[in-house]
Design an enzyme around this catalytic site. Sequence first.
Site, PDB file in Angstrom:
ATOM      1  N   TRP A 338      -0.368   4.608  -9.482  1.00 24.19           N
ATOM      2  CA  TRP A 338      -0.434   4.872  -8.042  1.00 24.19           C
ATOM      3  C   TRP A 338      -0.514   3.566  -7.257  1.00 24.19           C
ATOM      4  O   TRP A 338       0.063   3.462  -6.175  1.00 24.19           O
ATOM      5  CB  TRP A 338      -1.654   5.736  -7.728  1.00 24.19           C
ATOM      6  CG  TRP A 338      -1.884   5.918  -6.259  1.00 24.19           C
ATOM      7  CD1 TRP A 338      -1.261   6.823  -5.435  1.00 24.19           C
ATOM      8  CD2 TRP A 338      -2.777   5.189  -5.413  1.00 24.19           C
ATOM      9  NE1 TRP A 338      -1.720   6.693  -4.137  1.00 24.19           N
ATOM     10  CE2 TRP A 338      -2.648   5.694  -4.102  1.00 24.19           C
ATOM     11  CE3 TRP A 338      -3.676   4.145  -5.638  1.00 24.19           C
ATOM     12  CZ2 TRP A 338      -3.387   5.191  -3.029  1.00 24.19           C
ATOM     13  CZ3 TRP A 338      -4.411   3.650  -4.581  1.00 24.19           C
ATOM     14  CH2 TRP A 338      -4.267   4.171  -3.294  1.00 24.19           C
ATOM     15  N   HIS A 339      -1.188   2.576  -7.804  1.00 26.49           N
ATOM     16  CA  HIS A 339      -1.340   1.304  -7.088  1.00 26.49           C
ATOM     17  C   HIS A 339      -0.039   0.535  -6.974  1.00 26.49           C
ATOM     18  O   HIS A 339       0.125  -0.249  -6.028  1.00 26.49           O
ATOM     19  CB  HIS A 339      -2.397   0.430  -7.771  1.00 26.49           C
ATOM     20  CG  HIS A 339      -3.796   0.766  -7.396  1.00 26.49           C
ATOM     21  ND1 HIS A 339      -4.515   1.750  -8.036  1.00 26.49           N
ATOM     22  CD2 HIS A 339      -4.611   0.274  -6.427  1.00 26.49           C
ATOM     23  CE1 HIS A 339      -5.726   1.826  -7.496  1.00 26.49           C
ATOM     24  NE2 HIS A 339      -5.798   0.953  -6.511  1.00 26.49           N
ATOM     25  N   GLY A 340       0.873   0.698  -7.896  1.00 26.63           N
ATOM     26  CA  GLY A 340       2.106  -0.065  -7.800  1.00 26.63           C
ATOM     27  C   GLY A 340       3.126   0.360  -8.823  1.00 26.63           C
ATOM     28  O   GLY A 340       2.786   0.816  -9.922  1.00 26.63           O
TER      29      GLY A 340
END
Length: 473
Positions: A338-340
């Site tokens: 989700w972060h990247g």
Amino acid sequence: MSAGAPNAWKVVRPPAMLFNSFVFLLAFLPAALVLHAAAERFRPDARLPLLVGLSLVFYGWWDWRFLPLLVASIGVNGWIARALPRRADGWLFPAALAGNLAVLAAFKYLGFLADLANLIPGMGLPHVDLVLPLGISFFTFHHIMYLTDLRAGRAPALGPTKYALYIAFFPQVLAGPLVRWSEIVHQFDERPYRRPDAAERIGRGLMLLVVGLSKKVFLGDPLAATVNPVFQAAAAGHAVTTAEAWQATLGFTFQIYFDFSGYTDMALGIALLFGIVLPQNFDVPYRATSLRDFWRRWHMTLSRFLRDYLYIPFGGNRRGVAMQVGALFATMTLGGLWHGAGLTFVAWGAAHGLGLGAGVLWRRAGARMPTFLGWTLTALFVVLTWVLFRATSFEAALAIYKGLLGLAEPGSGFKWRTILFAAAVAIVGPSAWAAIHRLPPNRWLAAAFAVLFVIVLLKIGDDANYEFIYFQF
């Protein structure tokens, strides 16, 4: 770009209305407060539509072409929310969930998935890099939280205006905090300026705004200047000395904290000015004595989202130790993704999943650990894994790790003063929320914060203005 080399740290966008920009601080925010105060006093029924309108203006300032995406997202999900209680066949909710995730994947993961597929010989898919709409991860998760709770019978039906405000409220639409409907919707019907503590709330909101700005401008941004060149050199294939590696790694450890917690302090402060209390997102995370404790203190609203909407549905701790460890690993790996859109983010999340799983096994074995040793090991683990989070490829991360382990030239010129001061503030000091609520309101305090605000404005005008790190997620 390879699948292991995300470009999240090199995104170039048109200028957004950043919280640390003159256009926001000296134009949009004062105008919004005046309009909101007028509506609250003379047309209370217009207050919520006004906040929705202001939020759309705020979002559209970045790039008006993406405003229809946000509006359509609110409209479609709002229609689904109204239809969901009447549908007995059960297909609407999974279709809505899949649709929201598909839109997120199209903008955020299309190039990443193509790069993964191209690892298979002969695929040859084109790499597509779409401009990532600001806040898409956050407002997508807000849709998912509300629809999930509505389907489970935990959430009430919301009218179009309240639903739009829940999703798009401008202090939190770009980078959170991730606000559950139960934490905010009940406040929409209040008359915030008629509360007996209205003046105190406004004062504390202004103080939080100034503190958050100060953390970003005086700590986060100077640390970025010591971190970015080293990671850029590693990404370019250059050797990194031991001094540079430790400077960059420790610097980023505190840069991301002051950058993101500073943004959160500003978001909470701005929301208070409009009569809305948002949940805290940080509670001195670098004082954590275990990895589980760290995630209870770091990005707390994301941790609760991952727990309630991934970890528990995956089985949580209800189906034995093996299932619990597996659920932790899967949850944190998806949290990393989700972060990247890159394998380094996946590896970062997976490492934390493994660390949390090891903590479960340690506690199940009845083992104990001295507090100081627990803090030391937790801090070391968090610091070392931040390298995966920040590096743009595994090759760049390896160059940093070689420097950290002394497998490179020693180097010199370690910039320790800024890092040492940042470490002292992050570890010893209380959270901004706790500190602001302990301070007794008085004129001298107000004058001191006014002077600090002017100094921050001068600093903003004098230096480069860095975008908030979490805007790219």
